[in-house]
Design an enzyme around this catalytic site. Structure first.
Site, PDB file in Angstrom:
ATOM      1  N   GLU A  42       0.684  -1.457  -0.186  1.00 44.76           N
ATOM      2  CA  GLU A  42       0.236   0.228   0.053  1.00 44.76           C
ATOM      3  C   GLU A  42       0.891   1.112  -0.129  1.00 44.76           C
ATOM      4  O   GLU A  42       2.316   1.410   1.364  1.00 44.76           O
ATOM      5  CB  GLU A  42      -1.196  -0.318   0.842  1.00 44.76           C
ATOM      6  CG  GLU A  42      -1.512   1.292   1.501  1.00 44.76           C
ATOM      7  CD  GLU A  42      -2.627   0.865   2.571  1.00 44.76           C
ATOM      8  OE1 GLU A  42      -2.664   0.680   3.333  1.00 44.76           O
ATOM      9  OE2 GLU A  42      -2.949   2.609   3.362  1.00 44.76           O
ATOM     10  N   ARG A  46       0.301  10.272   0.995  1.00 43.52           N
ATOM     11  CA  ARG A  46       0.878  11.457   1.994  1.00 43.52           C
ATOM     12  C   ARG A  46       2.242  12.382   1.238  1.00 43.52           C
ATOM     13  O   ARG A  46       2.622  13.606   2.405  1.00 43.52           O
ATOM     14  CB  ARG A  46       1.523  10.523   3.551  1.00 43.52           C
ATOM     15  CG  ARG A  46      -0.213  10.571   4.041  1.00 43.52           C
ATOM     16  CD  ARG A  46       0.349  10.067   5.238  1.00 43.52           C
ATOM     17  NE  ARG A  46      -0.475   8.400   5.156  1.00 43.52           N
ATOM     18  CZ  ARG A  46      -0.643   7.286   6.277  1.00 43.52           C
ATOM     19  NH1 ARG A  46       0.510   7.379   7.047  1.00 43.52           N
ATOM     20  NH2 ARG A  46      -1.399   6.719   6.440  1.00 43.52           N
ATOM     21  N   LYS A 130     -10.516  -2.058   7.027  1.00 44.00           N
ATOM     22  CA  LYS A 130      -9.608  -1.392   8.384  1.00 44.00           C
ATOM     23  C   LYS A 130      -9.704  -1.145   9.505  1.00 44.00           C
ATOM     24  O   LYS A 130     -10.531  -0.272   9.779  1.00 44.00           O
ATOM     25  CB  LYS A 130      -8.283  -0.444   7.309  1.00 44.00           C
ATOM     26  CG  LYS A 130      -7.238   0.412   8.045  1.00 44.00           C
ATOM     27  CD  LYS A 130      -6.229   1.675   6.815  1.00 44.00           C
ATOM     28  CE  LYS A 130      -5.629   2.426   7.855  1.00 44.00           C
ATOM     29  NZ  LYS A 130      -4.392   2.315   7.397  1.00 44.00           N
TER      30      LYS A 130
HETATM   31  C1  3PG Z   1      -1.183   3.832   8.436  1.00 46.28           C
HETATM   32  O1  3PG Z   1      -1.307   4.665   8.933  1.00 46.28           O
HETATM   33  O2  3PG Z   1      -1.774   3.493   7.997  1.00 46.28           O
HETATM   34  C2  3PG Z   1      -0.708   2.865   9.801  1.00 46.28           C
HETATM   35  O3  3PG Z   1      -0.516   3.476  10.887  1.00 46.28           O
HETATM   36  C3  3PG Z   1       1.047   2.782   9.431  1.00 46.28           C
HETATM   37  O4  3PG Z   1       1.354   2.624   9.972  1.00 46.28           O
HETATM   38  P1  3PG Z   1       2.518   2.185  11.221  1.00 46.28           P
HETATM   39  O5  3PG Z   1       2.111   0.758  11.373  1.00 46.28           O
HETATM   40  O6  3PG Z   1       3.627   3.421  12.134  1.00 46.28           O
HETATM   41  O7  3PG Z   1       1.264   3.210  12.576  1.00 46.28           O
END
Ligand code: 3PG
Length: 209
Positions: A42, A46, A130
């Site tokens: 994914e 951002r 999700k």
């Molecule tokens: C996201 O932003 O979708 C998740 O939080 C993935 O990032 P992380 O594993 O750093 O939380």
């Protein structure tokens, strides 16, 4: 080949959640993740480069299933699909976003954090959700508690899930995959540590539901 939420759930174990600002990193990153054995990744919207990163990853690794995450608007959903996104992920669901995701032509995983949100998303027609932000929203215990009353709803929890915690989530009956940035954190991508990322990907690919 068109991806369905079922084929996505089958192919994915740990989905790397990628934030890539430099399009030049896209191809070596996709190759490293593929070499480690991962089939589903994914890209998050951002950075300004997100659409170009997605296109470059698909060109470099045509077999890779590449989704676009952090989708917040119908316009982002449409532009992602146009760029070749195989699936869409959003941090949450809004009345404006829901129909855009459902009509996008690709599987979409909307973010939910409560039983009510999960019920509303399932009612709207989403069959893979999700759970976000997983650790902060109640983590393993919360997901376990949802399985009793909502046994048909499948989740891909994401949010501060570490390599150590991922297998515990994957062992839950209502979890089909987990998302996380640990396979390819920003610092490793920016340092061009493709060997380290491949090693992380191999660890992730070895985790099975
Ligand atoms: C996201 O932003 O979708 C998740 O939080 C993935 O990032 P992380 O594993 O750093 O939380």
């Amino acid at each position: 080949m068109a991806i369905t939420s079922d084929s996505l759930a089958d192919a994915a174990t740990v989905i790397p959640v990628l934030t890539v600002g430099d399009t030049g990193h896209a191809a070596p990153l996709a190759r490293a993740l593929g070499a480690g054995g991962l089939r589903v990744i994914e890209v998050t919207w951002r950075t300004a480069a997100a659409l170009d990163v997605l296109k470059a990853m698909k060109a470099a690794e045509p077999e890779m299933v590449v989704g676009m995450g952090t989708i917040r608007t119908p316009e982002q959903a449409a532009r992602s699909v146009e760029a070749g996104a195989d699936f869409l992920v959003s941090p949450g669901l809004t009345p404006r976003l829901a129909p855009a995701l459902l009509e996008s032509g690709v599987p979409a995983l909307p973010g939910v954090a409560t039983a009510g949100e999960a019920m509303a998303a399932a009612e709207a027609g989403f069959d893979l959700l999700k759970f976000f932000p997983a650790e902060q929203a109640g983590g393993l215990d919360y997901l376990k508690s949802l399985h009793g009353p909502l046994p048909d709803i499948r989740f891909c929890p994401t949010g501060s899930i570490t390599r150590e915690r991922a297998p515990d989530y994957l062992a839950l009956p209502n979890v089909v995959c987990v998302g996380g940035s640990w396979t390819a954190p920003k610092a490793m991508v920016e340092a061009g540590d493709w060997a380290g990322i491949e090693a992380n990907a191999a660890l992730a690919a070895g985790m099975r539901t």
